[in-house]
Design an enzyme around this catalytic site. Structure first.
Site, mmCIF file in Angstrom:
data_model
loop_
_atom_site.group_PDB
_atom_site.id
_atom_site.type_symbol
_atom_site.label_atom_id
_atom_site.label_comp_id
_atom_site.label_asym_id
_atom_site.label_seq_id
_atom_site.Cartn_x
_atom_site.Cartn_y
_atom_site.Cartn_z
ATOM 1 N N LYS A 1 -0.343 18.269 21.438
ATOM 2 C CA LYS A 1 -0.887 16.910 21.427
ATOM 3 C C LYS A 1 -2.181 16.898 22.225
ATOM 4 O O LYS A 1 -2.339 17.666 23.167
ATOM 5 C CB LYS A 1 0.117 15.945 22.089
ATOM 6 C CG LYS A 1 -0.047 14.516 21.681
ATOM 7 C CD LYS A 1 0.652 14.180 20.380
ATOM 8 C CE LYS A 1 0.339 12.781 19.928
ATOM 9 N NZ LYS A 1 1.079 12.411 18.727
ATOM 10 N N GLY B 1 9.508 -5.239 9.924
ATOM 11 C CA GLY B 1 8.161 -4.691 9.731
ATOM 12 C C GLY B 1 7.961 -4.202 8.313
ATOM 13 O O GLY B 1 8.594 -3.238 7.892
ATOM 14 N N VAL B 2 7.096 -4.909 7.559
ATOM 15 C CA VAL B 2 6.821 -4.483 6.180
ATOM 16 C C VAL B 2 5.361 -4.027 6.075
ATOM 17 O O VAL B 2 4.605 -4.446 5.215
ATOM 18 C CB VAL B 2 7.157 -5.580 5.137
ATOM 19 C CG1 VAL B 2 8.635 -5.613 4.866
ATOM 20 C CG2 VAL B 2 6.652 -6.957 5.593
ATOM 21 N N GLY B 3 4.966 -3.152 7.009
ATOM 22 C CA GLY B 3 3.637 -2.539 6.968
ATOM 23 C C GLY B 3 3.654 -1.345 6.039
ATOM 24 O O GLY B 3 4.400 -1.321 5.053
ATOM 25 N N ASN B 4 2.859 -0.343 6.365
ATOM 26 C CA ASN B 4 2.729 0.825 5.480
ATOM 27 C C ASN B 4 4.068 1.476 5.182
ATOM 28 O O ASN B 4 4.383 1.759 4.030
ATOM 29 C CB ASN B 4 1.799 1.855 6.127
ATOM 30 C CG ASN B 4 0.368 1.367 6.119
ATOM 31 O OD1 ASN B 4 -0.108 0.805 5.140
ATOM 32 N ND2 ASN B 4 -0.316 1.550 7.233
ATOM 33 N N VAL B 5 4.857 1.717 6.210
ATOM 34 C CA VAL B 5 6.131 2.421 6.013
ATOM 35 C C VAL B 5 7.209 1.463 5.499
ATOM 36 O O VAL B 5 7.864 1.734 4.490
ATOM 37 C CB VAL B 5 6.598 3.099 7.325
ATOM 38 C CG1 VAL B 5 7.968 3.732 7.139
ATOM 39 C CG2 VAL B 5 5.584 4.151 7.775
ATOM 40 N N TYR C 1 7.169 -1.366 3.937
ATOM 41 C CA TYR C 1 6.993 -1.887 2.584
ATOM 42 C C TYR C 1 7.386 -0.833 1.530
ATOM 43 O O TYR C 1 8.155 -1.119 0.603
ATOM 44 C CB TYR C 1 5.542 -2.347 2.383
ATOM 45 C CG TYR C 1 5.221 -2.713 0.972
ATOM 46 C CD1 TYR C 1 5.792 -3.837 0.384
ATOM 47 C CD2 TYR C 1 4.359 -1.935 0.207
ATOM 48 C CE1 TYR C 1 5.515 -4.167 -0.934
ATOM 49 C CE2 TYR C 1 4.068 -2.260 -1.100
ATOM 50 C CZ TYR C 1 4.650 -3.376 -1.675
ATOM 51 O OH TYR C 1 4.385 -3.692 -2.970
#
Ligand code: NAD
Length: 358
Positions: free
Chosen positions: A79, A179-183, A185
């Site tokens: 990282k 949460g219906v963001g990128n992942v 949804y």
């Protein structure tokens, strides 16, 4: 630029770079390359003390080793962190200097986007070093990881449903998605297609309405999502959502979603086990994105079909984790780490015996 090595027990290499001209202060931690070169994102954050930045780099690098090991990406863990405010302190010169820093590791560490950095930053790094992954497809990279992360979450969720209910049939099962963001949804689409009944929430109202319509889902207030009477609670927004305040509200039998660091503290893994809730460890279920990036490292370069095939391996990884958890009577969150350490140790033994044969 001045680069100093910081000897750190349990880590292969840790460096600090300071560059007066550009104002760069950054750390790179390479935790373990037994299974392959280290891959992990480059975070930019306004740490108040250098110690906090190093601690973050070390913690996240080790997490990447575990994540890649269980996902069988053939990569190790590392990282990078840049100390600075991503909103006010980004310059092209700073990222060029960061690129030169990454390049000094000669491929033992490859970087990628992370919190506080974006595609534009990565493209600047790429001008200075080839050791940058996850670039857009038109630039020869593997592109947006989210659909792959969501697919991984779907197969991981099926594994947990099978563990909890004895069958992975989602017809008639209810899933509450936070949460219906990128992942969230994309995951919702897989779940809808498999026959699940969905409840959704999000703090972004427009996104929530659009997703609910597309998914045929029932909208829930963000504060009510934990207590929905459902089979599966799927966190796809924030970390630390399984905590002392929320855990007693859960009515589900499964927690399975893409969010990072879902357990506020390790003991919340034990608390889920005590309540008979099957938990898909976050760093395993959300490994689809890194699996997709790892395909860039295959001979011949990125191949979407190969990536999709590998993402399905998350199902087997979950089976192995559930079996370990049952056998050792430990929470799945701990079993995932036990499994990761076992895979790295096996890799170390294999490398040692191959070395002895030479
Ligand atoms: P995103 O920003 O696209 O989506 C997150 C969604 O959560 C947003 O719509 C946001 O409005 C919503 N949200 C924020 N706070 C909320 C709250 N209190 N209640 C309900 N909704 C809330 O992010 P993403 O890329 O979909 O990632 C989601 C999670 O998955 C994050 O924890 C991320 O670290 C993790 N993750 C993502 C990937 C990936 O490939 N994108 C890979 C691994 C892990």
């Amino acid at each position: 630029m001045e680069i100093k090595r910081i000897p750190t027990e349990g880590y292969e290499e840790v460096y600090c770079a300071t560059d007066e001209r550009t104002g760069l202060k950054a750390f790179v931690a390479v935790h373990d390359t037994t299974l392959g070169p280290a891959l992990g994102g480059c975070r930019m954050w306004h740490y108040s003390r250098d110690e906090d930045a190093v601690t973050d780099a070390l913690r996240l690098a080790r997490g990447m080793t575990y994540k890649s090991a269980v996902a069988r990406t053939g990569l190790g863990g590392g990282k990078a962190v840049i100390v600075g405010d991503p909103k006010t302190q980004k310059t092209e010169a700073l990222f060029r200097a960061m690129g030169r820093f990454v390049h000094t590791l000669a491929g033992r560490y490859t970087t990628a986007e992370d919190v506080g950095t974006n595609e534009a930053d990565m493209l600047i790094l790429r001008e200075v070093t080839p050791y940058v992954s996850g670039l857009p497809r038109i630039k020869g990279g593997s592109g947006d990881p989210s659909p792959f992360t969501a697919l991984g979450c779907f197969v991981g969720l099926l594994g947990a449903v099978e563990e909890a209910f004895g069958s992975d049939d989602l017809n008639g099962k209810t899933v509450a998605i936070q949460g219906v963001g990128n992942v969230g949804y994309h995951l919702g689409k897989h779940l809808r297609d498999a026959g699940a009944k969905l409840y959704v929430t999000d703090v972004n109202e427009q996104r929530l309405e659009d997703a609910a319509e597309e998914l045929g889902a029932t909208i829930v207030d963000p504060r009510e999502i934990y207590s929905v009477d459902c089979d599966v609670f799927s966190p796809n927004a924030l970390g630390a959502v399984i905590n002392d305040r929320t855990i007693g509200q859960l009515k589900c039998k499964v927690v399975a979603g893409g969010a990072n660091n879902q357990l506020a503290e390790e003991r919340h893994g034990d608390a889920l086990l005590e309540r008979g809730i099957v938990y898909d460890p976050d760093f395993v279920i959300n490994a689809g994105g890194i699996i997709n990036v790892s395909v860039e490292f295959m001979p011949g370069g990125y191949d979407e079909e190969a990536s999709l095939k590998r993402v399905h391996n998350i199902r087997q990884a979950m089976k192995d984790i559930f079996a370990t958890a049952r056998a050792q009577q430990i929470p799945t969150s701990k079993a995932a780490i036990v499994l990761a350490e076992k895979i790295v140790a096996e890799g170390r033994r294999k490398a040692a015996s191959e070395g002895a044969e030479l």
